[in-house]
Design a protein around this motif. Structure first.
Motif, PDB file in Angstrom:
ATOM      1  N   MET A 162      -0.974   8.045 -33.242  1.00  0.00           N
ATOM      2  CA  MET A 162      -2.102   8.584 -34.024  1.00  0.00           C
ATOM      3  C   MET A 162      -3.324   7.699 -33.830  1.00  0.00           C
ATOM      4  O   MET A 162      -3.177   6.491 -33.607  1.00  0.00           O
ATOM      5  CB  MET A 162      -1.707   8.676 -35.507  1.00  0.00           C
ATOM      6  CG  MET A 162      -1.759   7.387 -36.299  1.00  0.00           C
ATOM      7  SD  MET A 162      -1.124   7.709 -37.959  1.00  0.00           S
ATOM      8  CE  MET A 162      -0.672   6.070 -38.462  1.00  0.00           C
ATOM      9  N   PRO A 163      -4.528   8.272 -33.884  1.00  0.00           N
ATOM     10  CA  PRO A 163      -5.709   7.455 -33.636  1.00  0.00           C
ATOM     11  C   PRO A 163      -5.888   6.433 -34.756  1.00  0.00           C
ATOM     12  O   PRO A 163      -5.560   6.696 -35.912  1.00  0.00           O
ATOM     13  CB  PRO A 163      -6.868   8.462 -33.621  1.00  0.00           C
ATOM     14  CG  PRO A 163      -6.351   9.667 -34.323  1.00  0.00           C
ATOM     15  CD  PRO A 163      -4.859   9.661 -34.210  1.00  0.00           C
ATOM     16  N   ILE A 164      -6.382   5.256 -34.376  1.00  0.00           N
ATOM     17  CA  ILE A 164      -6.576   4.182 -35.341  1.00  0.00           C
ATOM     18  C   ILE A 164      -7.802   4.485 -36.208  1.00  0.00           C
ATOM     19  O   ILE A 164      -8.846   4.867 -35.692  1.00  0.00           O
ATOM     20  CB  ILE A 164      -6.823   2.856 -34.592  1.00  0.00           C
ATOM     21  CG1 ILE A 164      -5.643   2.506 -33.706  1.00  0.00           C
ATOM     22  CG2 ILE A 164      -7.173   1.738 -35.558  1.00  0.00           C
ATOM     23  CD1 ILE A 164      -4.536   1.759 -34.377  1.00  0.00           C
ATOM     24  N   SER A 165      -7.656   4.314 -37.509  1.00  0.00           N
ATOM     25  CA  SER A 165      -8.849   4.333 -38.355  1.00  0.00           C
ATOM     26  C   SER A 165      -9.308   2.893 -38.536  1.00  0.00           C
ATOM     27  O   SER A 165      -8.791   2.142 -39.350  1.00  0.00           O
ATOM     28  CB  SER A 165      -8.513   4.938 -39.720  1.00  0.00           C
ATOM     29  OG  SER A 165      -9.531   4.568 -40.637  1.00  0.00           O
ATOM     30  N   TRP A 166     -10.271   2.492 -37.705  1.00  0.00           N
ATOM     31  CA  TRP A 166     -10.739   1.097 -37.764  1.00  0.00           C
ATOM     32  C   TRP A 166     -11.393   0.802 -39.094  1.00  0.00           C
ATOM     33  O   TRP A 166     -11.197  -0.260 -39.679  1.00  0.00           O
ATOM     34  CB  TRP A 166     -11.721   0.822 -36.619  1.00  0.00           C
ATOM     35  CG  TRP A 166     -11.088   0.926 -35.273  1.00  0.00           C
ATOM     36  CD1 TRP A 166     -11.206   1.959 -34.382  1.00  0.00           C
ATOM     37  CD2 TRP A 166     -10.196  -0.022 -34.651  1.00  0.00           C
ATOM     38  NE1 TRP A 166     -10.453   1.720 -33.250  1.00  0.00           N
ATOM     39  CE2 TRP A 166      -9.828   0.504 -33.389  1.00  0.00           C
ATOM     40  CE3 TRP A 166      -9.672  -1.248 -35.037  1.00  0.00           C
ATOM     41  CZ2 TRP A 166      -8.968  -0.166 -32.512  1.00  0.00           C
ATOM     42  CZ3 TRP A 166      -8.827  -1.921 -34.171  1.00  0.00           C
ATOM     43  CH2 TRP A 166      -8.472  -1.383 -32.926  1.00  0.00           C
ATOM     44  N   ARG A 194      -9.455  -0.613 -41.779  1.00  0.00           N
ATOM     45  CA  ARG A 194      -8.750  -1.864 -41.493  1.00  0.00           C
ATOM     46  C   ARG A 194      -9.628  -3.090 -41.700  1.00  0.00           C
ATOM     47  O   ARG A 194      -9.132  -4.202 -41.747  1.00  0.00           O
ATOM     48  CB  ARG A 194      -8.258  -1.877 -40.041  1.00  0.00           C
ATOM     49  CG  ARG A 194      -7.252  -0.815 -39.810  1.00  0.00           C
ATOM     50  CD  ARG A 194      -6.350  -1.036 -38.626  1.00  0.00           C
ATOM     51  NE  ARG A 194      -5.234  -0.123 -38.806  1.00  0.00           N
ATOM     52  CZ  ARG A 194      -4.065  -0.477 -39.280  1.00  0.00           C
ATOM     53  NH1 ARG A 194      -3.813  -1.711 -39.578  1.00  0.00           N
ATOM     54  NH2 ARG A 194      -3.124   0.428 -39.461  1.00  0.00           N
ATOM     55  N   GLY A 254       1.057   2.651 -31.273  1.00  0.00           N
ATOM     56  CA  GLY A 254       0.205   3.839 -31.275  1.00  0.00           C
ATOM     57  C   GLY A 254       0.701   4.840 -32.308  1.00  0.00           C
ATOM     58  O   GLY A 254      -0.084   5.425 -33.066  1.00  0.00           O
ATOM     59  N   ARG A 255       2.013   5.017 -32.352  1.00  0.00           N
ATOM     60  CA  ARG A 255       2.580   5.990 -33.281  1.00  0.00           C
ATOM     61  C   ARG A 255       2.342   5.562 -34.739  1.00  0.00           C
ATOM     62  O   ARG A 255       2.016   6.382 -35.592  1.00  0.00           O
ATOM     63  CB  ARG A 255       4.079   6.158 -33.004  1.00  0.00           C
ATOM     64  CG  ARG A 255       4.675   7.220 -33.894  1.00  0.00           C
ATOM     65  CD  ARG A 255       6.071   7.728 -33.539  1.00  0.00           C
ATOM     66  NE  ARG A 255       6.749   7.167 -32.423  1.00  0.00           N
ATOM     67  CZ  ARG A 255       7.990   6.634 -32.512  1.00  0.00           C
ATOM     68  NH1 ARG A 255       8.625   6.579 -33.672  1.00  0.00           N
ATOM     69  NH2 ARG A 255       8.584   6.173 -31.435  1.00  0.00           N
ATOM     70  N   TYR A 256       2.488   4.255 -34.990  1.00  0.00           N
ATOM     71  CA  TYR A 256       2.293   3.763 -36.356  1.00  0.00           C
ATOM     72  C   TYR A 256       0.828   3.442 -36.672  1.00  0.00           C
ATOM     73  O   TYR A 256       0.497   3.060 -37.787  1.00  0.00           O
ATOM     74  CB  TYR A 256       3.159   2.514 -36.594  1.00  0.00           C
ATOM     75  CG  TYR A 256       4.603   2.830 -36.890  1.00  0.00           C
ATOM     76  CD1 TYR A 256       5.034   3.052 -38.193  1.00  0.00           C
ATOM     77  CD2 TYR A 256       5.518   2.939 -35.856  1.00  0.00           C
ATOM     78  CE1 TYR A 256       6.362   3.352 -38.460  1.00  0.00           C
ATOM     79  CE2 TYR A 256       6.851   3.254 -36.111  1.00  0.00           C
ATOM     80  CZ  TYR A 256       7.269   3.455 -37.417  1.00  0.00           C
ATOM     81  OH  TYR A 256       8.579   3.760 -37.688  1.00  0.00           O
ATOM     82  N   GLY A 257      -0.032   3.575 -35.673  1.00  0.00           N
ATOM     83  CA  GLY A 257      -1.458   3.306 -35.921  1.00  0.00           C
ATOM     84  C   GLY A 257      -1.756   1.849 -36.222  1.00  0.00           C
ATOM     85  O   GLY A 257      -2.636   1.543 -37.033  1.00  0.00           O
ATOM     86  N   VAL A 258      -1.045   0.961 -35.583  1.00  0.00           N
ATOM     87  CA  VAL A 258      -1.284  -0.472 -35.790  1.00  0.00           C
ATOM     88  C   VAL A 258      -1.942  -1.058 -34.531  1.00  0.00           C
ATOM     89  O   VAL A 258      -1.371  -0.988 -33.445  1.00  0.00           O
ATOM     90  CB  VAL A 258       0.040  -1.222 -36.072  1.00  0.00           C
ATOM     91  CG1 VAL A 258      -0.210  -2.725 -36.196  1.00  0.00           C
ATOM     92  CG2 VAL A 258       0.685  -0.678 -37.339  1.00  0.00           C
ATOM     93  N   PRO A 259      -3.155  -1.636 -34.658  1.00  0.00           N
ATOM     94  CA  PRO A 259      -3.823  -2.187 -33.470  1.00  0.00           C
ATOM     95  C   PRO A 259      -3.065  -3.389 -32.906  1.00  0.00           C
ATOM     96  O   PRO A 259      -2.454  -4.152 -33.653  1.00  0.00           O
ATOM     97  CB  PRO A 259      -5.188  -2.651 -34.003  1.00  0.00           C
ATOM     98  CG  PRO A 259      -5.346  -2.024 -35.344  1.00  0.00           C
ATOM     99  CD  PRO A 259      -3.969  -1.774 -35.868  1.00  0.00           C
TER     100      PRO A 259
END
Lengths: 413, 413
Positions: free
Chosen positions: A1-5, A8, B196-201
């Motif tokens: 899923m796309p990161i919501s920066w 964060r 990517g799946r968990y949305g963690v940079p």
């Protein structure tokens, strides 16, 4: 899923905004723009040849060492030179009192890192140096703002603020950025005495002190605090933390400044700097040492003083000629800036688009007031433009002011 | 009254301690000490002549500009060169994706500044780079430690940690500091896919990736994340934030590194860097650009690889010859370090005084485990000592180990 920066980012980033000044500087790079906006030294005075000789000598004599990692505290011979240069008959500064930083901006950041908890109150001058606010907003500082007049911070208003229990007090006593104003001797003594009595450390930012082109030198707050607090170790141990820099006397592009502080504070700052950038560039420190060790600044700084004095004269004359009645400005004895106060109700930020359209730039003063105010003020830099450009730029700005203020410009006959 | 500094320090300073490694480096400056402790590149390989030529050319062609203030983002031609150098057929990196930093250490600090609230959890490898812990302890991070084996982080153990909701994950997938281990392709793919799946940079620290002297190159996590996430603007927009540096391929003493990140993250980092040090030294950035623009690294890096490979060979042979049975070590395909595991119950930190007395230095591994453990591990640097010194130093260390482990050294007859 796309990161919501956005979700964060740390809490502190809500108070971190890009400096309006630095954003503005990008616009002012247009070649036909006359900019009084930046805090740039005059590049035509940079000792390019001396820097080239110093860089060459450093690489020839110390090549691998100059390009290797080095200690966090800084290059020892440079720290020794600075300690010696800072010491006076009444003030003993040891190399252990000195940390080399990556510009004064890093000194402000590291001081914020070791001292400021979220919500801590700092006493600052109003207006004050915006870069300090930018550094300390990231640590979620709150500000107690002390107003200033043409003699600097109103020390008469200091005591109530000290009673509140601030973490520290930040002052630019000499040729202040942004106003150009210098704190008088009486107020310096009062500031050092009062803060000493209340046990509140002073951060003295002396980026401009050497650029005096008129009047007599005044002792730094460090020197005033020094005699009472050296402690038999040969090291300084007072309550003033002093910042200075090579950016205005040598060159800014090496990013070299230093902190003078009690040894235990330096030790804590070293821990912070290890985490922040390990150390300042070895090569740069060795170049600076090579450039200054034999007294080069004693011949170079007077040249800067002479040129800046002339530019200030030109700007003062142009202001008198071109600015409408009801506008006031400071008359600095040194430094890079003067400060303009427009009549109440005239908003400097609202003048800016018209000024930029007329190809002249300045910095509105309001962001330099940590708790609001100053909408009718602006800062002008006089070090970076040639005299003809200063005359032309002030004339342009005068026309904008006459137009916006609804005053009919007196036309000389 | 005298200032009580101790009571003025910010809460965060309780977790800021001076790096044991850097304190140790001071002892290791003794001339007869053989040090495997630092992370120092070999200074005899520094391209001193090329640096001198570059410095001279920069000052001759751009003197005042090279010595003036410049933009926070970094020197545009250098950012363009780096963007081009990082881009691959599957990964579009624009100059807007790049921020120049004052060493990778500053990249870690700025990332901490924009992302980490007190108590935020970060996933890290155990062991991991101590400088990252040092930077992030100042923002009061907590750590979820993922163990590693000779194929790098155990990605099989990653999912439970990701479910906890960490702020980000930090990995050194290639020639890791401290272990020298490289994450396999399968685990790289798994790491990028899962995060990517968990949305963690991911913060990918690639300080050593170019120093491969054995085996085939593996794609960076950035490259693996890249194709799926570029977004039509020609800029990179994935969930990997990538760090690299000139410290290991060119020279460390210029303090120049860079971050590759989505444009919106770069924008936030620029705000943080404005407050932290305004910008990295203009002169240094122009020198680095001058040095690398025509492909100098393509001839220089193979030379480093060749020398480091030889030193690693010498160290591996000496370890096999001089270390007692029951001691294990990694066999890195590149980088600067290898990692030694002593038998359970043998404490590396307790060996250090005897080692220093025998004039050989290493770094105990325990401080590199954020949540404890690793007392029986240590890191050896093989890049900084000449082959004869490596042989002698490992022999000395072997004698210390034999003595402390109570094993009788086999004497060849």
């Amino acid at each position: 899923m796309p990161i919501s920066w956005t979700h964060r980012y740390a809490q502190r980033t809500q108070r971190m905004t890009s400096s309006a000044i630095r954003e503005l500087l990008k616009v002012t790079e247009q070649p036909d723009m006359i900019s009084f906006a930046g805090g740039l030294p005059a590049p035509d005075l940079f000792p390019v040849e001396e820097m080239a000789v110093a860089a060459d000598r450093v690489l020839r004599d110390f090549g691998p060492q100059a390009l290797q990692y080095s200690t966090t505290e800084g290059y020892r011979p440079l720290r020794e030179w600075l300690a010696n240069d800072t010491s006076t008959s009444g003030l003993a500064v040891s190399p252990e009192n000195i940390l080399i930083t990556s510009g004064s901006q890093q000194a402000l950041d590291l001081l914020g890192k070791i001292f400021i908890n979220s919500g801590d109150r700092l006493v600052v001058e109003a207006p004050t140096y915006m870069g300090a606010l930018q550094a300390w907003n990231a640590y979620e500082a709150e500000y107690l703002a002390i107003p200033a007049d043409e003699q600097g911070m109103l020390t008469a208003e200091l005591e109530p603020a000290l009673r509140v229990g601030p973490k520290l007090i930040y002052s630019l006593p000499t040729f202040q950025n942004p106003t150009g104003v210098t704190l008088t001797l009486e107020r310096r003594q009062r500031l050092v005495e009062l803060t000493g009595r209340y046990g509140v450390p002073i951060i003295e930012d002396d980026a401009y002190g050497q650029l005096r082109f008129e009047g007599d030198s005044l002792p730094s707050l460090l020197a005033l605090a020094g005699p009472a607090s050296t402690n038999g170790t040969g090291a300084y141990g007072g309550h003033v933390i002093y910042l200075s820099t090579f950016s205005k006397t040598l060159v800014p592009g090496l990013r070299l400044a230093w902190i003078v502080a009690p040894v235990e504070v330096i030790r804590k700052l070293v821990q912070a700097k290890q985490g922040a950038d390990l150390h300042s560039a070895t090569f740069n420190q060795m170049i600076a040492y090579e450039a200054v060790r034999d007294g080069f600044l004693r011949q170079h700084v007077p040249l800067i003083q002479k040129v800046y004095r002339e530019r200030r004269e030109v700007m003062l004359a142009a202001l008198a000629e071109h600015f409408p009645p009801g506008v006031h400005w400071t008359r600095p004895d040194g430094g890079l800036f003067l400060w303009v106060t427009l009549p109440e109700g005239v908003n400097a930020a609202e003048l800016l688009p018209a000024a930029l359209a007329a190809k002249v730039a300045f910095v509105p003063g309001a962001p330099m007031f940590p708790n609001g105010g100053g909408e009718n003020t602006l800062r002008l830099n006089f070090s970076n433009a040639a005299p003809a450009s200063i005359r032309e730029g002030i004339a342009r700005l005068g026309r904008v002011l006459y137009e916006k203020m609804g005053v009919t410009q007196a036309v000389p006959i």
